[in-house]
Design an enzyme around this catalytic site. Structure first.
Site, PDB file in Angstrom:
ATOM      1  N   LYS A   5     -22.728  46.801  76.823  1.00  0.00           N
ATOM      2  CA  LYS A   5     -21.370  46.245  76.820  1.00  0.00           C
ATOM      3  C   LYS A   5     -21.413  44.767  76.441  1.00  0.00           C
ATOM      4  O   LYS A   5     -20.565  44.277  75.684  1.00  0.00           O
ATOM      5  CB  LYS A   5     -20.761  46.408  78.218  1.00  0.00           C
ATOM      6  CG  LYS A   5     -19.267  46.210  78.264  1.00  0.00           C
ATOM      7  CD  LYS A   5     -18.559  47.501  77.889  1.00  0.00           C
ATOM      8  CE  LYS A   5     -17.084  47.424  78.198  1.00  0.00           C
ATOM      9  NZ  LYS A   5     -16.464  48.758  78.221  1.00  0.00           N
ATOM     10  N   TYR A  58     -31.828  17.498  80.634  1.00  0.00           N
ATOM     11  CA  TYR A  58     -32.030  17.614  82.086  1.00  0.00           C
ATOM     12  C   TYR A  58     -31.945  16.226  82.705  1.00  0.00           C
ATOM     13  O   TYR A  58     -31.142  15.407  82.279  1.00  0.00           O
ATOM     14  CB  TYR A  58     -33.365  18.336  82.364  1.00  0.00           C
ATOM     15  CG  TYR A  58     -33.453  18.915  83.753  1.00  0.00           C
ATOM     16  CD1 TYR A  58     -32.462  19.773  84.232  1.00  0.00           C
ATOM     17  CD2 TYR A  58     -34.502  18.592  84.594  1.00  0.00           C
ATOM     18  CE1 TYR A  58     -32.532  20.304  85.508  1.00  0.00           C
ATOM     19  CE2 TYR A  58     -34.586  19.109  85.877  1.00  0.00           C
ATOM     20  CZ  TYR A  58     -33.590  19.968  86.336  1.00  0.00           C
ATOM     21  OH  TYR A  58     -33.657  20.482  87.601  1.00  0.00           O
ATOM     22  N   ASP A  82     -17.639  50.768  85.282  1.00  0.00           N
ATOM     23  CA  ASP A  82     -18.327  51.931  85.851  1.00  0.00           C
ATOM     24  C   ASP A  82     -18.375  51.923  87.379  1.00  0.00           C
ATOM     25  O   ASP A  82     -19.447  52.060  87.987  1.00  0.00           O
ATOM     26  CB  ASP A  82     -19.739  52.038  85.267  1.00  0.00           C
ATOM     27  CG  ASP A  82     -19.712  52.365  83.783  1.00  0.00           C
ATOM     28  OD1 ASP A  82     -18.687  52.879  83.309  1.00  0.00           O
ATOM     29  OD2 ASP A  82     -20.712  52.100  83.089  1.00  0.00           O
TER      30      ASP A  82
END
Length: 449
Positions: A116, A62, A159
């Site tokens: 998926k 960071y 979908d």
């Protein structure tokens, strides 16, 4: 004096007590899925790939160190593929309007996108982020994906109801700099065409002369028909509930079906499914349960091929097709031979596309994927019950990735060049390594989220 020999009488052994076998309890996949997703904290997670155990490591992960990657990406945006997760990250995005067989369930479709994403990682080591946008508004969906695109190497649309899905994909392809791929259309089409290719080779028929019927012209059926035409099929008949599509037909077609009515059915045949199937060589279903009757299948040509892919209940079951005399049959189900499954497609397609930082996934790349999958079975490998490669064959994703990357480079769709053979080997190795790690993680019973 002769003596009579006494015949030995065999004593019957006492009957053994056989323990009664209890019939195997059928697996309840629904309950098991709930249990598995709950136990695994949703089935999907993220993890850091760099250590942060000291102040020095914190300064690199960071601030202040992180500022330098930002400066370099600002100077050269393509470095985002190397200095951020983008280089191996795909978005799986839906609006939840047509989820499996569940219909319009909105945000409740998140588990499907998660599943998926699990398949992307498991079969090709592609990182995927599951997202369902809480809107049914087409414009809002397109705008959101447009603004998210530079975080990803590709977008898998999932979908979305038709015909909205067609316009969403086409418009996103026009405005995005990364591959946009609607798997319900193109993944299904590629898997189906690979199966059809194998079946035609087995029965020694050619795609250019075979009569091929596609029953159901929604997202998947339309994509199958278009890919058939692109691969040289001359005699394709598309059937919808109002009949066989033909040029000039007066019916409530969407614009994709209208295009199919003009590019298929050169003989302008009119009628219904029964008319179309009579004498046909191949019958493909992406429609409704049980519509492929025994009479319809028996009316087909010799060495008939039937792929019934409605899910979860197909147009006909495998055993019904075989009893009707069909030579080669297949479904989308895993409990019968010749399963047509998208999982043999989308992981490898994206692995190849993102390896070369492709700008799009083109028709040529889809055809290459079909040929790569079909080519994994030699003529000697082909049987009536084995015309499509198994989803767990480790060669699938590497072969598809290699073929897609090669075509992308040849056609100017690639931003970077790779060695196709090295890509094949790397894909094979990274999938093997990931599965070993993931299996160990699962066995440990981790519930970390």
């Amino acid at each position: 004096m002769a003596t009579k020999a006494k015949k030995a009488v065999a004593k019957k052994a006492p009957a053994k007590k056989v323990a009664s076998k209890k019939a195997a309890k059928p697996v309840d996949n629904n309950a098991l899925a709930v249990e598995t997703y709950k136990k695994s904290g949703g089935g999907w997670t993220t993890h850091a790939k760099m250590p942060v155990n000291t102040l020095a490591e914190l300064a690199v992960a960071y601030t202040p160190g992180i500022a330098e990657p930002c400066r370099r990406i600002k100077a050269d945006p393509d470095l985002s593929y190397e200095l951020t997760p983008r280089g191996n990250l795909v978005a799986v995005i839906s609006d939840g309007t047509r989820v499996l067989g569940l219909g319009d369930i909105g945000m409740a479709g998140v588990p499907v996108m998660t599943g998926k994403s699990v398949l992307f990682k498991t079969f090709a080591d592609v990182n995927a982020l599951p997202l369902v946008l809480d809107t049914k508004d087409k414009e809002a969906f397109i705008t959101t994906v447009k603004y998210l695109q530079k975080n990803f190497a590709g977008v898998n649309l999932e979908d979305i109801q038709s015909p909205k899905c067609y316009e969403i994909e086409e418009r996103l392809k026009a405005i995005c700099e990364i591959p946009i791929f609607h798997d319900d259309q193109h993944g299904t089409a590629i898997a189906c065409l690979a199966a059809v290719t194998g079946a035609l080779r087995l029965v020694k028929k050619k795609i250019s002369t075979a009569t091929i019927v596609v029953n159901g012209c929604g997202a998947a059926g339309s994509a199958i028909a278009r890919l058939l035409v692109n691969m040289g099929a001359k005699n394709v008949l598309c059937v919808e509930r109002w009949g066989i599509l033909y040029k000039g037909m007066d019916a409530p077609m969407d614009f994709v079906q209208r295009q199919l009515s003009e590019t298929t059915n050169p003989g302008l045949i009119k009628g219904d499914l029964e008319t179309a199937a009579k004498g046909a060589d191949v019958l493909i279903g992406v429609s409704a349960p049980g519509v492929f009757t025994k009479e319809i299948m028996q009316s087909m040509a010799k060495n008939a091929i039937v792929f019934a892919m409605a899910n979860p209940v197909p147009e006909c079951y495998y055993h019904d097709a075989k009893e009707a005399g069909v030579r080669v049959a297949g479904t989308g189900r895993s409990d019968a031979p010749n399963q047509v499954n998208n999982v043999i497609v989308f992981p490898g397609v994206f692995r190849g596309a993102i390896a070369v930082r492709a700008k799009a996934i083109t028709e040529e790349m889809k055809v290459a994927a079909v040929n790569a999958i079909a080519g994994l079975l030699s003529d000697k490998d082909l049987r009536d019950d084995h015309v499509i490669v198994d989803a767990f064959d480790p060669r699938v994703a590497p072969a598809v990735a290699k073929a897609v990357a090669e075509v992308a480079m040849k056609t100017g769709m690639a931003r970077v060049k790779v060695d196709p053979d090295k890509l094949y080997k790397d894909t094979m190795q990274r999938v093997k390594e990931y599965r070993l790690k993931n299996n160990a993680y699962a066995k440990a019973g981790s519930k970390k989220k």
